[in-house]
Design a protein around this motif. Structure first.
Motif, PDB file in Angstrom:
ATOM      1  N   TYR A 112     -27.393 -16.262   6.494  1.00 35.75           N
ATOM      2  CA  TYR A 112     -28.615 -16.967   6.894  1.00 35.75           C
ATOM      3  C   TYR A 112     -28.380 -17.624   8.248  1.00 35.75           C
ATOM      4  N   GLN A 140     -27.015 -24.944   5.196  1.00 39.70           N
ATOM      5  CA  GLN A 140     -27.408 -23.738   4.487  1.00 39.70           C
ATOM      6  C   GLN A 140     -27.595 -22.557   5.441  1.00 39.70           C
ATOM      7  N   LYS A 178     -45.659 -16.353  -2.097  1.00 38.31           N
ATOM      8  CA  LYS A 178     -44.553 -16.907  -1.313  1.00 38.31           C
ATOM      9  C   LYS A 178     -45.065 -17.701  -0.108  1.00 38.31           C
ATOM     10  N   ASP A 179     -44.198 -18.592   0.385  1.00 41.48           N
ATOM     11  CA  ASP A 179     -44.524 -19.327   1.607  1.00 41.48           C
ATOM     12  C   ASP A 179     -43.956 -18.575   2.811  1.00 41.48           C
ATOM     13  N   ASP A 213     -40.895  -8.291  -5.913  1.00 42.48           N
ATOM     14  CA  ASP A 213     -39.456  -8.042  -5.983  1.00 42.48           C
ATOM     15  C   ASP A 213     -39.174  -7.015  -7.067  1.00 42.48           C
ATOM     16  N   GLU A 222     -47.209 -16.036 -11.715  1.00 41.31           N
ATOM     17  CA  GLU A 222     -46.176 -15.033 -11.518  1.00 41.31           C
ATOM     18  C   GLU A 222     -46.284 -13.995 -12.630  1.00 41.31           C
ATOM     19  N   ARG A 234     -45.744 -11.373  -2.765  1.00 41.31           N
ATOM     20  CA  ARG A 234     -44.454 -10.678  -2.643  1.00 41.31           C
ATOM     21  C   ARG A 234     -44.121  -9.987  -3.963  1.00 41.31           C
ATOM     22  N   ARG A 273     -33.251 -23.796   7.377  1.00 42.79           N
ATOM     23  CA  ARG A 273     -32.837 -23.755   5.977  1.00 42.79           C
ATOM     24  C   ARG A 273     -32.056 -25.010   5.587  1.00 42.79           C
ATOM     25  N   LYS A 301     -41.267 -18.870   4.430  1.00 41.55           N
ATOM     26  CA  LYS A 301     -39.833 -18.589   4.351  1.00 41.55           C
ATOM     27  C   LYS A 301     -39.480 -17.633   3.219  1.00 41.55           C
ATOM     28  N   GLY A 302     -40.484 -17.223   2.456  1.00 44.85           N
ATOM     29  CA  GLY A 302     -40.216 -16.284   1.379  1.00 44.85           C
ATOM     30  C   GLY A 302     -39.969 -16.923   0.029  1.00 44.85           C
ATOM     31  N   TYR A 303     -40.066 -18.265  -0.041  1.00 42.59           N
ATOM     32  CA  TYR A 303     -39.852 -18.958  -1.308  1.00 42.59           C
ATOM     33  C   TYR A 303     -41.130 -18.936  -2.141  1.00 42.59           C
ATOM     34  N   LYS A 304     -40.964 -18.935  -3.473  1.00 42.61           N
ATOM     35  CA  LYS A 304     -42.106 -18.955  -4.373  1.00 42.61           C
ATOM     36  C   LYS A 304     -42.865 -20.269  -4.233  1.00 42.61           C
TER      37      LYS A 304
END
Length: 204
Positions: free
Chosen positions: A36, A49, A164-165, A7, A176, A5, A41, A167-170
């Motif tokens: 969300y 969340q 990323k996984d 950003d 990085e 990903r 989440r 869900k979009g998390y690092k």
């Protein structure tokens, strides 16, 4: 490629000043509201969340962002991970953000951004011109000095690349890489704000 990903780190647009140091155009903080919807989440039921009460959330947000409850509810009823609220949820100022935060609505969050602000909007408006935020979140000059010196004012965006996984998390422990942004140059015009003010009054 599936897990990489990128950003974008947006560069800050330069400020436009008069010759006597008055600010004619500058960037100010703005916020975009997002919601969300994915129940996954939430890992602690006591601290949700995601949006739990869609009807209540729509009713609370409607008078603040100026959208109808029906429109907000339609957005919240989509089968998506997260949603936005079109132009109603863009370019919110810090006071509106605090007003929404005070409601403590689960699943409602903000994305930091910026917009163009003209403190002396009636002072030489056709010379200063104006700039608008495009679909990519970049402020672009459309008229006057804002457009003519757009490249100098823009600066250069930076970026961060990471893994990323789903869900979009690092992904923890992965490499990085960040290329820092370079903010745009500021511009000083030859216009004296006091002379310009009296000139415009005389013409009026």
């Amino acid at each position: 490629k599936r897990t990489t990903r990128t950003d974008t780190i947006l560069a800050k647009r330069g400020t436009i000043f008069s010759s006597d140091g008055e600010t004619l155009a500058q960037n100010v903080s703005s916020y975009k509201i997002i919601a969300y919807l994915d129940e996954k989440r939430t890992t602690n039921p006591n601290k949700p969340q995601h949006v739990v009460d869609k009807e209540g959330t729509a009713k609370a947000l409607a008078p603040i962002i100026g959208a109808s409850e029906e429109y907000i509810l339609n957005q919240l009823n989509q089968d998506l991970y997260q949603v936005q609220f079109g132009s109603y949820g863009l370019n919110l100022n810090s006071l509106t953000k605090k007003q929404i935060e005070a409601l403590s609505l689960p699943g409602i969050d903000f994305v930091d951004g910026s917009k163009r602000f003209y403190p002396n909007s009636t002072l030489a408006p056709y010379i200063v011109g104006f700039a608008q935020t495009n679909d990519e979140g970049q402020i672009v000059g459309k008229m006057g000095v804002e457009a003519y010196f757009d490249e100098e004012l823009q600066g250069k965006d930076g970026y961060t690349i990471y893994q990323k996984d789903r869900k979009g998390y690092k992904i923890a422990g992965t490499e990085e890489y960040t290329e820092n942004e370079v903010d745009g140059s500021s511009i000083y015009l030859t216009i004296d704000s006091n002379v310009q003010f009296f000139l415009e009054k005389a013409i009026d």
